[in-house]
Design an enzyme around this catalytic site. Structure first.
Site, PDB file in Angstrom:
ATOM      1  N   VAL A  47      77.303  84.602  86.123  1.00 29.37           N
ATOM      2  CA  VAL A  47      77.268  82.792  86.729  1.00 29.37           C
ATOM      3  C   VAL A  47      78.350  82.544  87.507  1.00 29.37           C
ATOM      4  O   VAL A  47      78.322  82.014  88.723  1.00 29.37           O
ATOM      5  CB  VAL A  47      77.100  82.069  85.721  1.00 29.37           C
ATOM      6  CG1 VAL A  47      77.272  80.712  85.987  1.00 29.37           C
ATOM      7  CG2 VAL A  47      75.854  82.279  84.707  1.00 29.37           C
ATOM      8  N   CYS A  48      79.642  83.157  87.168  1.00 22.85           N
ATOM      9  CA  CYS A  48      80.961  82.686  88.035  1.00 22.85           C
ATOM     10  C   CYS A  48      80.674  83.412  89.298  1.00 22.85           C
ATOM     11  O   CYS A  48      81.063  82.911  90.458  1.00 22.85           O
ATOM     12  CB  CYS A  48      82.043  83.243  87.283  1.00 22.85           C
ATOM     13  SG  CYS A  48      82.206  82.397  85.745  1.00 22.85           S
ATOM     14  N   THR A  49      80.214  84.747  89.413  1.00 21.21           N
ATOM     15  CA  THR A  49      80.087  85.332  90.773  1.00 21.21           C
ATOM     16  C   THR A  49      79.158  84.542  91.515  1.00 21.21           C
ATOM     17  O   THR A  49      79.412  84.277  92.765  1.00 21.21           O
ATOM     18  CB  THR A  49      79.649  86.786  90.342  1.00 21.21           C
ATOM     19  OG1 THR A  49      80.774  87.517  89.535  1.00 21.21           O
ATOM     20  CG2 THR A  49      79.658  87.690  91.611  1.00 21.21           C
ATOM     21  N   LEU A  52      80.842  81.271  92.897  1.00 22.02           N
ATOM     22  CA  LEU A  52      81.778  81.454  93.993  1.00 22.02           C
ATOM     23  C   LEU A  52      81.162  81.907  95.220  1.00 22.02           C
ATOM     24  O   LEU A  52      81.675  81.844  96.367  1.00 22.02           O
ATOM     25  CB  LEU A  52      83.065  82.188  93.263  1.00 22.02           C
ATOM     26  CG  LEU A  52      84.011  81.283  92.566  1.00 22.02           C
ATOM     27  CD1 LEU A  52      84.755  80.340  93.755  1.00 22.02           C
ATOM     28  CD2 LEU A  52      83.332  80.730  91.312  1.00 22.02           C
TER      29      LEU A  52
END
Length: 157
Positions: A47-49, A52
């Site tokens: 999710v973070c990838t 960003l």
């Protein structure tokens, strides 16, 4: 609970990894610019990838609205550098390794899957005068902030 709208944004200086080495970034250096400040739990996670990479793809839209975009996690600046290279992330990634800025913004996750404290997923819009104009802490780590509301807030500044 994340700091609310109308609160003066706490000032901070954190490190980012650049081609030249470790470099400090300070909110004091943003004179006259708005800031989209994102907190995320951990580099090298799905999710973070996605979050960003999407922010990198849309960075021009934020720049047109006189905004810098900075993202903070408790990972090291060296982990950020490797993750950014692997995923072509070009926004400023800041290391809050000691979790002090997460605490200032009240977005500390007490335990990330048994690994200890980390940052929650949150988004803030800070105006050019240093006041929080948008504040969101997501209900779950897998949820993304409401970026349409972030853009709408920037458009109103």
């Amino acid at each position: 609970m994340a700091l609310p709208v109308g609160t003066p944004a706490p000032e901070f200086t954190l490190l980012t990894k650049t081609a030249e080495g470790l470099s400090p970034r300070s909110t004091k250096d943003l004179a006259g610019k708005n800031l989209v400040l994102l907190f995320f739990p951990a580099a090298f996670t799905g999710v973070c990838t996605d979050e960003l990479c999407d922010m990198t793809a849309g960075i021009g839209d934020y720049q047109k609205l006189n905004a810098e975009v900075w993202a903070i996690s408790c990972d090291s600046a060296f982990a950020h550098e490797a993750w950014a290279k692997q995923n072509s992330i070009s926004i400023t990634l800041l290391s809050d390794y000691d979790k002090k800025v997460c605490e200032l913004y009240d977005v500390v996750l007490q335990d990330l899957v048994g690994l200890g404290k980390a940052s929650k997923r949150a988004a803030f819009v800070i105006d050019a005068q240093g006041v929080i104009r948008y504040s969101e802490e997501t209900a779950a780590l897998g949820d993304l902030p409401n970026f349409a509301a972030v853009v709408e807030t920037l458009q109103s500044l």
